[in-house]
Scaffold this active site. Structure first.
Site, PDB file in Angstrom:
ATOM      1  CB  SER A  35      96.029  69.888  47.179  1.00 39.37           C
ATOM      2  OG  SER A  35      96.420  69.108  48.286  1.00 39.37           O
ATOM      3  CG  ASP A 326      99.325  75.356  52.682  1.00 42.37           C
ATOM      4  OD1 ASP A 326      99.665  74.161  52.893  1.00 42.37           O
ATOM      5  OD2 ASP A 326      98.435  75.665  51.868  1.00 42.37           O
ATOM      6  CG  HIS A 329      99.230  71.885  50.311  1.00 38.71           C
ATOM      7  ND1 HIS A 329      98.268  72.666  50.918  1.00 38.71           N
ATOM      8  CD2 HIS A 329      98.576  70.830  49.777  1.00 38.71           C
ATOM      9  CE1 HIS A 329      97.076  72.116  50.752  1.00 38.71           C
ATOM     10  NE2 HIS A 329      97.234  70.985  50.073  1.00 38.71           N
TER      11      HIS A 329
END
Ligand code: NAG
Ligand code: NAG
Ligand code: NAG
Ligand code: NAG
Ligand code: NAG
Length: 364
Positions: A35, A326, A329
């Site tokens: 990610s 978040d 991340h």
């Protein structure tokens, strides 16, 4: 009639030339991993919102819509593409995308070097390599063997992988780790990574860029896993990252000796992120521990966007003052800083490998 035919021939040759010169002028950029680099592949696979970011407020600052990137804006790879005068590299799975001369992004949120990591919800690195194999075949077919080979060997291949192999046993309470010693488990992860790199090399890749692992126990989502520790880092998880980071360069140096033409750059994301967590002000940030978007202590509950079960979440007003976007991340402003240091020569102590990514976009 003859005139029309020669015009058509001219146009066909002209278009062919444009493609070939595109291929020659621009260094291609291929992106693999998790990610930290996924530009939206997971929008197109059968997975859950845990591994997706295609809803507000993801993307709110730069794109003003959710692209599937796990940030408020651009990722490290996006900044690097811009610094290299390339367009942002689209997800491989984006319908209709075939501009492979520019590159392709194969990364998938949640993916690891092990096939077992979040199996069934992600595109594991092994499958990403298989997708690259299809692109490499296509390239040789379109451009001819030698032109295709040249394009593939001049291209840059960037990786962020490993974090999920260590997150997953903690988040899914699996027994993978219990059945191995920590050092055995890390050795297995790095051995799988190594064998996939070799596969990608075999298909023509030469210039490899790696980000090592950040302190995994110090992200908001893992700080809250031991409430009795009052928000300190989850040491066991950070230790795994440190161990991984210690053996990765050894494995890469071995590959460099063994594989003709194999070159690598290794960026010390671990030191960079640790510094930003501990001294946010030095980096123009106000908050180095809590997430901009999420809920609970440190914004560690993974609720950003309200689509992962928990509907309530808080969203900060100025993401550019935060390190973490978040629970897991980083913000665009943190990614930009990392990209600037990765690209620049200003502090080469973060560049652990023999090359920098900038070298790779400049040498043939
Ligand atoms: C997607 O995954 C779910 C759960 O794993 C499964 O029930 C469903 O059939 C899958 N859908 C498709 C289109 O593969
Ligand atoms: C961002 O998107 C929203 C809704 O799609 C729109 O109302 C708004 O005007 C956009 N803002 C900018 C700066 O483009
Ligand atoms: C890759 O990982 C699997 C477990 O997922 C392990 O059984 C296998 O031995 C590893 N491969 C290598 C080359 O180490
Ligand atoms: C936990 O953290 C809070 C706030 O930082 C502090 O006031 C408190 O003393 C800490 N408690 C323990 C047991 O460390
Ligand atoms: C470079 O980074 C190191 C940390 O690795 C830091 O200690 C040093 O102060 C930095 N130097 C400059 C000139 O920013």
């Amino acid at each position: 009639m003859g005139c029309v035919r020669s015009w058509m021939l001219f146009i066909v040759v002209f278009i062919g030339e444009v493609f070939l010169s595109l291929g020659r002028k621009h260094v291609g950029f291929f992106i693999f991993g998790d990610s930290f680099l996924d530009a939206g592949n997971n929008n197109y696979i059968n997975t859950s919102t845990l591994d997706q970011a295609n809803f507000w407020p993801y993307g709110e600052t730069y794109f003003n819509f959710s692209t599937g990137r796990f940030s408020d804006g651009r990722l490290v790879s996006d900044f690097i593409a811009q610094y290299a005068n390339l367009p942002l590299v689209p997800p491989f799975l984006q319908p209709g995308y075939t501009q492979y001369y520019v590159g392709a992004n194969f990364a998938s949120a949640g993916a690891g070097a092990l096939v077992e990591t979040f199996q069934g919800s992600v595109i594991p690195l092994k499958t990403q390599a298989r997708n690259f194999k299809r692109v490499a075949k296509w390239m040789r077919h379109k451009l001819g063997k030698s032109e295709g080979k040249m394009l593939l060997s001049s291209a840059v291949y960037m990786f962020s992988i490993g974090s999920n192999d260590y997150f997953s046993p903690f988040l899914t309470h699996s027994h993978l780790l219990n059945s191995h010693s920590h050092s055995q488990y890390v050795a297995t992860v790095v051995a799988n990574l190594t064998s996939i790199i070799k596969e990608i090399y075999t298909r023509g890749a030469r210039k490899f860029v790696f980000l090592n692992l950040p302190p995994l126990g110090c992200v908001p989502g893992t700080r809250i896993l031991q409430p009795e520790r009052n928000g300190s880092c989850l040491q066991e998880l950070s230790d795994l990252a440190t161990l991984h980071n210690r053996i990765l360069p050894v494995a890469l140096s071995k590959l460099e000796k063994k594989l003709t033409g194999f070159k690598f750059a290794l960026y010390d994301l671990h030191t960079d992120v640790t510094q930003m967590i501990n001294h946010p002000l030095k980096y123009g940030l106000k908050e180095g521990k809590s997430a901009c978007c999420g809920s609970g202590a440190f914004g560690g509950v993974y609720s950003c966007g309200g689509k992962r079960g928990e509907k309530q979440f808080e969203l900060c007003e100025k993401p550019n003052e935060y390190l973490f976007w978040d629970s897991y991340h980083f913000t665009e402003s943190a990614y930009k800083q990392v990209a600037d240091r990765l690209w620049g020569y200003t502090n080469s102590s973060y560049n652990l490998g023999p090359y920098t990514i900038r070298d790779f976009f400049q040498i043939p």
